[in-house]
Motif scaffolding. Structure first.
Motif, PDB file in Angstrom:
ATOM      1  N   PRO A  69     -10.239  31.494 -43.775  1.00 30.00           N
ATOM      2  CA  PRO A  69     -10.144  29.796 -44.238  1.00 30.00           C
ATOM      3  C   PRO A  69     -10.585  29.674 -45.481  1.00 30.00           C
ATOM      4  O   PRO A  69     -10.965  30.658 -46.429  1.00 30.00           O
ATOM      5  N   ILE A  70     -10.379  28.364 -46.083  1.00 29.53           N
ATOM      6  CA  ILE A  70     -10.909  28.055 -47.382  1.00 29.53           C
ATOM      7  C   ILE A  70     -12.378  28.040 -47.672  1.00 29.53           C
ATOM      8  O   ILE A  70     -12.872  27.524 -46.395  1.00 29.53           O
ATOM      9  N   SER A  71     -13.083  28.379 -48.485  1.00 33.94           N
ATOM     10  CA  SER A  71     -14.476  28.524 -48.454  1.00 33.94           C
ATOM     11  C   SER A  71     -15.139  27.377 -49.285  1.00 33.94           C
ATOM     12  O   SER A  71     -14.647  26.731 -50.316  1.00 33.94           O
ATOM     13  N   ARG A  72     -16.560  27.376 -49.155  1.00 29.10           N
ATOM     14  CA  ARG A  72     -17.264  26.652 -49.896  1.00 29.10           C
ATOM     15  C   ARG A  72     -17.059  25.090 -49.997  1.00 29.10           C
ATOM     16  O   ARG A  72     -17.066  24.604 -50.961  1.00 29.10           O
ATOM     17  N   LEU A  73     -16.833  24.626 -48.758  1.00 28.75           N
ATOM     18  CA  LEU A  73     -16.090  23.125 -48.634  1.00 28.75           C
ATOM     19  C   LEU A  73     -17.456  22.262 -48.661  1.00 28.75           C
ATOM     20  O   LEU A  73     -18.281  22.548 -48.065  1.00 28.75           O
ATOM     21  N   HIS A  74     -17.138  21.121 -49.012  1.00 23.26           N
ATOM     22  CA  HIS A  74     -18.007  19.872 -48.830  1.00 23.26           C
ATOM     23  C   HIS A  74     -17.908  19.059 -47.472  1.00 23.26           C
ATOM     24  O   HIS A  74     -18.804  18.521 -47.049  1.00 23.26           O
ATOM     25  N   LEU A  75     -16.467  19.267 -47.534  1.00 22.43           N
ATOM     26  CA  LEU A  75     -16.118  18.346 -46.336  1.00 22.43           C
ATOM     27  C   LEU A  75     -14.777  18.929 -45.855  1.00 22.43           C
ATOM     28  O   LEU A  75     -13.940  19.314 -46.393  1.00 22.43           O
TER      29      LEU A  75
ATOM     30  N   ARG B 175     -19.940  24.949 -46.768  1.00 23.36           N
ATOM     31  CA  ARG B 175     -21.383  25.268 -47.251  1.00 23.36           C
ATOM     32  C   ARG B 175     -22.437  24.641 -46.357  1.00 23.36           C
ATOM     33  O   ARG B 175     -22.117  23.570 -45.781  1.00 23.36           O
ATOM     34  N   GLU B 176     -23.685  25.084 -46.799  1.00 24.00           N
ATOM     35  CA  GLU B 176     -24.844  24.537 -45.911  1.00 24.00           C
ATOM     36  C   GLU B 176     -24.719  22.863 -46.252  1.00 24.00           C
ATOM     37  O   GLU B 176     -24.707  22.459 -47.332  1.00 24.00           O
ATOM     38  N   GLY B 177     -24.906  22.156 -45.073  1.00 19.87           N
ATOM     39  CA  GLY B 177     -24.823  20.680 -45.147  1.00 19.87           C
ATOM     40  C   GLY B 177     -23.454  20.010 -45.476  1.00 19.87           C
ATOM     41  O   GLY B 177     -23.654  18.949 -45.604  1.00 19.87           O
ATOM     42  N   GLY B 178     -22.520  20.851 -45.231  1.00 17.92           N
ATOM     43  CA  GLY B 178     -21.243  20.319 -45.512  1.00 17.92           C
ATOM     44  C   GLY B 178     -20.743  19.694 -44.369  1.00 17.92           C
ATOM     45  O   GLY B 178     -21.295  20.028 -43.048  1.00 17.92           O
ATOM     46  N   HIS B 179     -19.945  18.672 -44.246  1.00 19.18           N
ATOM     47  CA  HIS B 179     -19.567  17.725 -43.070  1.00 19.18           C
ATOM     48  C   HIS B 179     -18.112  18.292 -42.477  1.00 19.18           C
ATOM     49  O   HIS B 179     -17.278  18.565 -43.266  1.00 19.18           O
ATOM     50  N   LEU B 180     -18.249  18.066 -41.208  1.00 14.85           N
ATOM     51  CA  LEU B 180     -16.907  18.452 -40.153  1.00 14.85           C
ATOM     52  C   LEU B 180     -16.607  17.190 -39.638  1.00 14.85           C
ATOM     53  O   LEU B 180     -17.173  16.519 -38.958  1.00 14.85           O
ATOM     54  N   PHE B 181     -15.272  16.660 -39.844  1.00 17.59           N
ATOM     55  CA  PHE B 181     -14.789  15.375 -39.428  1.00 17.59           C
ATOM     56  C   PHE B 181     -13.672  15.671 -38.256  1.00 17.59           C
ATOM     57  O   PHE B 181     -12.439  16.108 -38.927  1.00 17.59           O
ATOM     58  N   LEU B 182     -13.905  15.575 -37.204  1.00 18.78           N
ATOM     59  CA  LEU B 182     -12.936  15.805 -36.020  1.00 18.78           C
ATOM     60  C   LEU B 182     -12.266  14.414 -35.597  1.00 18.78           C
ATOM     61  O   LEU B 182     -12.735  13.445 -35.975  1.00 18.78           O
ATOM     62  N   GLY B 183     -11.443  14.925 -34.519  1.00 17.51           N
ATOM     63  CA  GLY B 183     -10.417  13.518 -33.968  1.00 17.51           C
ATOM     64  C   GLY B 183     -11.246  12.910 -33.060  1.00 17.51           C
ATOM     65  O   GLY B 183     -12.198  13.668 -32.274  1.00 17.51           O
ATOM     66  N   LYS B 184     -10.887  11.965 -32.466  1.00 16.17           N
ATOM     67  CA  LYS B 184     -11.781  11.191 -31.472  1.00 16.17           C
ATOM     68  C   LYS B 184     -11.684  11.593 -29.996  1.00 16.17           C
ATOM     69  O   LYS B 184     -12.542  11.366 -29.273  1.00 16.17           O
ATOM     70  N   ALA B 185     -10.867  12.571 -29.668  1.00 13.32           N
ATOM     71  CA  ALA B 185     -10.781  13.348 -28.577  1.00 13.32           C
ATOM     72  C   ALA B 185     -11.262  14.880 -28.626  1.00 13.32           C
ATOM     73  O   ALA B 185     -11.332  15.703 -27.796  1.00 13.32           O
ATOM     74  N   GLU B 186     -11.838  14.904 -29.667  1.00 15.40           N
ATOM     75  CA  GLU B 186     -12.666  16.381 -29.825  1.00 15.40           C
ATOM     76  C   GLU B 186     -14.215  16.108 -30.017  1.00 15.40           C
ATOM     77  O   GLU B 186     -14.539  15.217 -30.704  1.00 15.40           O
TER      78      GLU B 186
END
Length: 623
Positions: free
Chosen positions: A207-213, A240-251
């Protein structure tokens, strides 16, 4: 992510997936079998194959078929700001929080996993440009768009979209972020350079690392539970710590609360938890004079320790002296009853807490006179019309070393949950006492029922997971239908264009036939009239609608058609134009004429002829 029900594996399908993996490096074994089998079957139906083994033979023989299969499996359904409500929440709530946590010179790293043709990645660029300004966004924000579909990535890299693709954008956004190029609209170049596209398989690539979003919407639902778990592990590492994960409406992340906390379940936004939990400490600084003696410092530390114990006590506590003056109120009391540091030193009777939720002044006087603690249980404190808090209140007289009472402490213990439970138990006990004898005889039955109830709860939990999986399956099907609808729209547009062209050609042909002065009659293979132009109407007096689809040689008009039977049949057989045949006929005016008839085969189809009839001489009655 909710797990899907166990899926039976088709050995032939598994062999086909293994062949695709070994031959082309595309590993679809982590995909849900129900939707995967449906997409493969669709492609097999398109090429007229019913068995997996036969389709594998086709793949071995045709490298091009792999591309068609991948395009069928990888449903590239996406759009700008898809699910507008979720994007609005991201823009209003998440982005400001993200920007406030990042240094003014620090790069902002964003990953759009499963970006398809790039609309989602460019939507992110617009969101950050709106928040930071275009220049700062172009300087600080890096957006990585990845997918396994190279064809979709080529479209994403171009940044070129049709007007229909931009329908979700307002005119202002479209004009600000897109430049029109012919019938297409191209994303502005300064921001497009900050969006980097590349092929990436989220099931196996690092994976790509050190992500904010990290944005991965309506992609996980295509994978089975094991693959979803591995992907979430990679996403957790990437953020990264505190980074956000944005999923789809069915997940949803239903069972990963230790690593992700819910920010908005409705919008499917989660935050990566810290790797450790920092203890919260309340500290009061020491201000001891270094010159003070050891005993003085020890006394001060002990007094300070006592103050800390009271201040950090889990329950609300206040202290009142003999004169009825507030001496101390700890943090819980201040927070729970709205007290402030200015209330310390005020007369207790002037505060609302002295008489609400219950009359405390009389309880304090009673505790002083009786020299014992007074306890009142389940005191109601109404917080609102529908919310009641229950408190256990203990008034404890405070005595000095000489035995004299010098004040009192009042402790408030929130027993709302317990009291409500006790009230419920009390009501139940009254009901149980009424039916005690009957319940005694059915005690064993109740225990059995309790076990069945526990089993039902487990079944309901399983059903809930199955429903979640079904929801993901429905979302997948919806995207397939949307993809099919777009294909139908394209086909309808092509049919409409062809229909228009045919109408124009028909109009042109009818105009040509109408403008010919001679009579023109078109016969089909069964020698029925297909076309009867105006010249024929003027010559013989029959309208086109009267003779349409009628057998030509059964028509009764001034031309002796029996003389043309052999000529027409020969033209049909040989496909060669005949020489002119002169016949004596009677026109619509009843006059005898010499009519020249030429029979020609239709150029566009072999079964049919064209008869050209021309009045070459009007004969006198004697002639």
């Amino acid at each position: 992510m909710a797990s899907e029900p166990n899926e039976s594996l088709d050995p032939e399908l598994e062999q086909l997936l293994a062949f695709i993996r070994d031959a082309r490096g595309f590993d679809f074994t982590g995909y849900k079998r129900s939707s995967l089998a449906r997409r493969v079957r669709k492609r097999m139906a398109d090429v007229g194959i019913t068995e997996y083994l036969d389709y594998r033979d086709l793949l071995e023989a045709s490298a091009e078929e792999f591309d068609f299969l991948f395009n069928t499996i990888l449903i590239n359904v996406t759009s700008f700001f898809r699910d507008a409500e979720s994007w609005t929440y991201l823009q209003r709530e998440i982005i400001p929080e993200l920007l406030s946590s990042v240094g003014s010179e620090e790069d902002i790293r964003v990953w759009s996993a499963g970006c398809s043709s790039g609309e989602e990645a460019y939507s992110l660029a617009i969101v950050f440009a709106q928040a930071l300004g275009i220049e700062e966004c172009a300087r600080r924000v890096k957006i990585y768009g990845t997918d396994v579909d190279e064809e979709a990535l080529r479209e994403a890299r171009s940044g070129s979209y049709s007007e229909r693709s931009l329908e979700a954008l307002s005119d202002d956004l479209r004009n600000e972020y897109f430049e029109q190029s012919g019938s297409r609209f191209v994303f502005r170049s300064d921001l497009r350079r900050r969006v980097i596209f590349g092929r990436h398989d989220i099931t196996k690539d690092a994976p790509i690392s050190r992500l904010h979003l990290l944005v991965c919407r309506n992609t996980l639902m295509y994978f089975n539970v094991e693959a979803q778990s591995q992907i979430i592990d990679r996403f957790h590492f990437a953020l990264r710590e505190g980074g956000h994960l944005f999923l789809g409406k069915a997940e949803m992340l239903l069972s990963d609360g230790e690593r992700f906390e819910v920010v908005s379940m409705r919008q499917r936004i989660f935050r990566r938890r810290s790797g450790r939990t920092d203890a919260q400490h309340l500290t009061i600084p020491l201000t001891l004079d270094p010159a003070a003696g050891v005993e003085v410092r020890d006394v001060a530390r002990k007094r300070q320790l006592r103050d800390l114990v009271l201040e950090t006590a889990p329950n609300a506590m206040i202290s009142v002296d003999l004169d009825g003056i507030i001496i101390q109120a700890n943090s819980q009391a201040r927070a729970q009853f709205g007290l402030t540091s200015q209330d310390v030193g005020r007369p207790f009777r002037d505060l609302e807490i002295s008489y609400r939720p219950t009359e405390l002044r009389s309880l304090i006087e009673r505790a002083h006179s009786e020299r014992r603690s007074i306890r009142v249980n389940a005191v109601e404190r109404r917080l609102s019309a529908d919310d009641v808090q229950y408190l256990d209140i203990t008034v404890q007289p405070l005595t000095a070393d000489d035995g004299l009472v010098i004040g009192s402490s009042v402790a408030f213990v929130d027993t709302t949950a317990l009291t409500r439970l006790q009230l419920e138990v009390k009501r139940n006990r009254e009901d149980l006492e009424t039916a005690y004898e009957e319940l005694q005889s059915t005690n064993e039955e109740l225990e059995t029922t309790n076990e069945e109830l526990q089993s039902s709860i487990e079944e309901l939990e399983t059903t809930n997971e199955e429903l979640q999986s079904t929801n993901e399956e429905l979302e997948t099907t919806n995207e397939e239908l949307q993809s099919g609808n777009e294909e139908l729209d394209t086909m309808n547009e092509e049919i409409r264009i062809r229909s228009t062209e045919l109408d124009e050609a028909r109009t042109f042909l009818e105009g040509v036939l109408s403008s010919v002065a001679a009579g023109v009659v078109v016969l089909d293979s069964e020698l029925r009239v297909r076309s009867w132009n105006r010249g024929a109407e003027e010559l013989w007096g029959l309208r086109g609608d009267e003779v349409q689809r009628q057998p030509f040689f059964h028509l009764d008009f001034g031309l002796p058609t029996e003389a043309l039977v052999e000529v027409v049949n020969r033209c049909l057989v040989t496909g060669v134009r005949t020489e002119p045949v002169d016949l004596i006929a009677v026109n619509r005016k009843g006059r005898r004429i010499r009519c020249s008839v030429i029979c020609s085969p239709l150029d566009s189809q072999s079964d049919g002829v064209v008869l050209l009839m021309e009045d070459i001489q009007e004969l006198s009655e004697e002639g």
